[in-house]
Design a protein around this motif. Structure first.
Motif, mmCIF file in Angstrom:
data_model
loop_
_atom_site.group_PDB
_atom_site.id
_atom_site.type_symbol
_atom_site.label_atom_id
_atom_site.label_comp_id
_atom_site.label_asym_id
_atom_site.label_seq_id
_atom_site.Cartn_x
_atom_site.Cartn_y
_atom_site.Cartn_z
ATOM 1 N N VAL A 34 34.018 -55.519 -37.493
ATOM 2 C CA VAL A 34 34.427 -56.860 -37.308
ATOM 3 C C VAL A 34 33.870 -57.720 -36.455
ATOM 4 O O VAL A 34 33.565 -58.827 -36.455
ATOM 5 C CB VAL A 34 35.981 -56.887 -37.034
ATOM 6 C CG1 VAL A 34 36.647 -58.348 -36.647
ATOM 7 C CG2 VAL A 34 37.000 -56.502 -38.077
ATOM 8 N N GLU A 35 33.414 -56.989 -35.298
ATOM 9 C CA GLU A 35 32.618 -57.610 -34.190
ATOM 10 C C GLU A 35 31.392 -58.070 -34.687
ATOM 11 O O GLU A 35 30.733 -58.878 -34.286
ATOM 12 C CB GLU A 35 32.468 -56.883 -32.805
ATOM 13 C CG GLU A 35 33.754 -56.739 -32.155
ATOM 14 C CD GLU A 35 34.412 -58.047 -31.772
ATOM 15 O OE1 GLU A 35 33.634 -59.018 -31.357
ATOM 16 O OE2 GLU A 35 35.570 -58.598 -32.061
ATOM 17 N N LYS A 36 30.637 -57.449 -35.456
ATOM 18 C CA LYS A 36 29.130 -57.766 -36.146
ATOM 19 C C LYS A 36 29.442 -58.840 -37.008
ATOM 20 O O LYS A 36 28.734 -59.649 -37.050
ATOM 21 C CB LYS A 36 28.885 -56.553 -36.859
ATOM 22 C CG LYS A 36 28.285 -55.511 -36.179
ATOM 23 C CD LYS A 36 27.532 -54.322 -37.069
ATOM 24 C CE LYS A 36 26.913 -53.110 -36.283
ATOM 25 N NZ LYS A 36 26.337 -52.237 -37.416
ATOM 26 N N PHE A 37 30.596 -58.964 -37.781
ATOM 27 C CA PHE A 37 30.730 -60.207 -38.571
ATOM 28 C C PHE A 37 31.132 -61.474 -37.359
ATOM 29 O O PHE A 37 30.450 -62.513 -37.696
ATOM 30 C CB PHE A 37 31.954 -60.128 -39.216
ATOM 31 C CG PHE A 37 31.757 -59.597 -40.530
ATOM 32 C CD1 PHE A 37 30.778 -60.294 -41.829
ATOM 33 C CD2 PHE A 37 32.185 -58.512 -41.163
ATOM 34 C CE1 PHE A 37 30.687 -59.770 -43.086
ATOM 35 C CE2 PHE A 37 31.737 -57.869 -42.179
ATOM 36 C CZ PHE A 37 31.136 -58.576 -43.119
ATOM 37 N N ARG A 38 31.692 -61.112 -36.423
ATOM 38 C CA ARG A 38 32.008 -62.369 -35.490
ATOM 39 C C ARG A 38 30.973 -62.696 -34.625
ATOM 40 O O ARG A 38 30.585 -63.899 -34.618
ATOM 41 C CB ARG A 38 33.198 -61.815 -34.618
ATOM 42 C CG ARG A 38 33.562 -62.591 -33.334
ATOM 43 C CD ARG A 38 34.918 -62.152 -32.759
ATOM 44 N NE ARG A 38 36.035 -62.578 -33.508
ATOM 45 C CZ ARG A 38 36.852 -61.565 -34.040
ATOM 46 N NH1 ARG A 38 36.793 -60.313 -33.508
ATOM 47 N NH2 ARG A 38 37.936 -61.927 -34.836
ATOM 48 N N GLU A 39 30.186 -61.882 -34.064
ATOM 49 C CA GLU A 39 28.958 -61.997 -33.321
ATOM 50 C C GLU A 39 27.663 -62.667 -34.074
ATOM 51 O O GLU A 39 26.784 -63.274 -33.797
ATOM 52 C CB GLU A 39 28.535 -61.022 -32.518
ATOM 53 C CG GLU A 39 29.573 -60.528 -31.166
ATOM 54 C CD GLU A 39 30.232 -61.842 -30.752
ATOM 55 O OE1 GLU A 39 29.398 -62.454 -30.126
ATOM 56 O OE2 GLU A 39 31.466 -61.671 -30.215
ATOM 57 N N ASN A 40 27.593 -62.188 -35.411
ATOM 58 C CA ASN A 40 26.561 -62.369 -36.244
ATOM 59 C C ASN A 40 26.858 -62.656 -37.637
ATOM 60 O O ASN A 40 26.769 -61.935 -38.678
ATOM 61 C CB ASN A 40 25.483 -61.160 -36.298
ATOM 62 C CG ASN A 40 24.941 -60.866 -35.086
ATOM 63 O OD1 ASN A 40 24.250 -61.462 -34.420
ATOM 64 N ND2 ASN A 40 25.132 -59.654 -34.718
ATOM 65 N N PRO A 41 27.609 -63.993 -37.613
ATOM 66 C CA PRO A 41 27.939 -64.306 -38.984
ATOM 67 C C PRO A 41 26.909 -64.455 -40.010
ATOM 68 O O PRO A 41 25.888 -64.998 -39.546
ATOM 69 C CB PRO A 41 28.786 -65.379 -38.754
ATOM 70 C CG PRO A 41 28.451 -65.997 -37.455
ATOM 71 C CD PRO A 41 27.879 -65.001 -36.730
ATOM 72 N N PRO A 42 27.143 -64.222 -41.277
ATOM 73 C CA PRO A 42 26.093 -64.404 -42.260
ATOM 74 C C PRO A 42 25.822 -65.700 -42.472
ATOM 75 O O PRO A 42 26.699 -66.595 -42.496
ATOM 76 C CB PRO A 42 26.541 -63.648 -43.503
ATOM 77 C CG PRO A 42 28.076 -63.451 -43.168
ATOM 78 C CD PRO A 42 28.345 -63.429 -41.631
ATOM 79 N N GLU A 43 24.705 -66.151 -43.006
ATOM 80 C CA GLU A 43 24.577 -67.433 -43.480
ATOM 81 C C GLU A 43 24.771 -67.543 -44.945
ATOM 82 O O GLU A 43 24.943 -68.878 -45.261
ATOM 83 C CB GLU A 43 22.976 -67.961 -43.098
ATOM 84 C CG GLU A 43 22.754 -67.913 -41.653
ATOM 85 C CD GLU A 43 21.376 -68.455 -41.208
ATOM 86 O OE1 GLU A 43 20.564 -68.882 -42.323
ATOM 87 O OE2 GLU A 43 21.042 -68.378 -40.063
ATOM 88 N N GLN A 44 24.646 -66.484 -45.636
ATOM 89 C CA GLN A 44 24.832 -66.666 -46.911
ATOM 90 C C GLN A 44 25.443 -65.138 -47.387
ATOM 91 O O GLN A 44 25.234 -64.173 -46.914
ATOM 92 C CB GLN A 44 23.639 -66.900 -47.789
ATOM 93 C CG GLN A 44 23.550 -66.829 -49.245
ATOM 94 C CD GLN A 44 22.364 -67.489 -49.558
ATOM 95 O OE1 GLN A 44 21.742 -68.343 -49.053
ATOM 96 N NE2 GLN A 44 22.132 -67.679 -50.917
ATOM 97 N N MET A 45 26.361 -65.333 -48.475
ATOM 98 C CA MET A 45 27.251 -64.058 -48.945
ATOM 99 C C MET A 45 26.678 -64.128 -50.749
ATOM 100 O O MET A 45 27.255 -65.168 -51.200
ATOM 101 C CB MET A 45 28.453 -64.022 -48.870
ATOM 102 C CG MET A 45 28.648 -64.040 -47.283
ATOM 103 S SD MET A 45 30.315 -63.682 -46.697
ATOM 104 C CE MET A 45 30.361 -61.853 -46.940
ATOM 105 N N ALA A 46 25.983 -63.296 -51.083
ATOM 106 C CA ALA A 46 25.641 -63.178 -52.417
ATOM 107 C C ALA A 46 24.906 -64.499 -52.744
ATOM 108 O O ALA A 46 23.902 -65.146 -51.970
ATOM 109 C CB ALA A 46 26.619 -63.326 -53.421
ATOM 110 N N ASP A 47 24.995 -65.581 -53.665
ATOM 111 C CA ASP A 47 24.440 -66.832 -53.499
ATOM 112 C C ASP A 47 25.254 -67.932 -53.236
ATOM 113 O O ASP A 47 25.082 -69.021 -53.510
ATOM 114 C CB ASP A 47 23.892 -67.138 -54.871
ATOM 115 C CG ASP A 47 24.921 -67.041 -56.084
ATOM 116 O OD1 ASP A 47 26.115 -66.878 -55.783
ATOM 117 O OD2 ASP A 47 24.406 -67.510 -57.323
ATOM 118 N N PHE A 48 26.137 -67.866 -52.348
ATOM 119 C CA PHE A 48 27.188 -68.654 -51.851
ATOM 120 C C PHE A 48 26.648 -68.981 -50.335
ATOM 121 O O PHE A 48 26.513 -67.932 -49.469
ATOM 122 C CB PHE A 48 28.503 -68.153 -51.882
ATOM 123 C CG PHE A 48 29.060 -67.881 -52.997
ATOM 124 C CD1 PHE A 48 29.493 -68.915 -54.006
ATOM 125 C CD2 PHE A 48 28.922 -66.639 -53.881
ATOM 126 C CE1 PHE A 48 30.312 -68.752 -55.112
ATOM 127 C CE2 PHE A 48 29.448 -66.332 -54.901
ATOM 128 C CZ PHE A 48 30.254 -67.447 -55.637
#
Length: 144
Positions: A55-69
Motif C-alpha cells: 500500500v505504501e509503495k502505491f501511496r509514495e510512488n503512484p503509477p502514471e499509467q495502469m495498462a493503457d489507462f
C-alpha cells in the motif's frame, strides 16, 4: 421492489419491449460498466508488513499509467487528499480517514487498493466503462 419491477415490466411491454431490452438501452446510453476484485493473502506478521509495504509503495510512488489507462487523479483517503496528477492541484476528500487509495483513470476507468482491516489480505478493485459488453470485458481484462 417487486411491485415497482412489475410496473416497469408492464410499462415496457406496452412499448413492445421487455426489461432486458430496456436494460440494453440504458447500457447503450450510459455505457457498459464492468467491475472486478482481486485478493492477495499474506499470512503472519511478515504478511501484515508486506501488505502495508504494498500500500505504501502505491501511496509514495503512484503509477502514471495502469495498462493503457492514464492515471488522472488519486484519492488518498488516509491522508484525506485528492491529487490531480496532471495539474498537481490538491483538494480534501471530506470523508473519514481510511487506508484506501483510489485511482481515477482515463476513459472512466478506476482502480482501488485497500488492505483488509480484519484479514491478512490486500484487495484490488477494478472498474471500466465500455461501448459494448464485449469491449467492457476486454478493457477490464487489460486493467486486471
Amino acid at each position: 421492489a417487486v411491485m415497482m419491477l412489475s410496473e416497469a415490466a408492464a410499462f415496457y411491454k406496452n412499448q413492445g419491449r421487455n426489461l432486458w431490452d430496456q436494460m440494453l438501452q440504458i447500457y447503450k446510453k450510459y455505457g457498459f460498466y464492468k467491475e472486478a476484485l482481486e485478493t492477495m493473502t499474506f499470512k503472519g506478521k511478515e504478511g501484515a508488513a508486506r501488505i502495508q509495504t504494498l500500500v505504501e509503495k502505491f501511496r509514495e510512488n503512484p503509477p502514471e499509467q495502469m495498462a493503457d489507462f492514464e492515471v488522472l487523479r488519486i484519492r488518498d483517503y488516509n491522508r484525506s487528499i485528492i491529487s490531480d496528477r496532471l495539474s498537481g492541484e490538491k483538494e480534501e476528500t471530506c470523508l473519514p480517514k481510511s487506508n484506501v487509495l483510489y485511482f481515477e483513470l482515463s476513459r472512466g476507468a478506476w482502480f482501488c487498493v485497500r488492505p483488509s482491516g480484519t484479514e491478512p489480505k490486500i484487495k484490488y478493485y477494478f472498474g471500466v466503462i465500455g461501448q459494448s459488453m464485449e469491449q467492457a470485458e476486454e478493457e477490464l481484462k487489460k486493467l486486471r
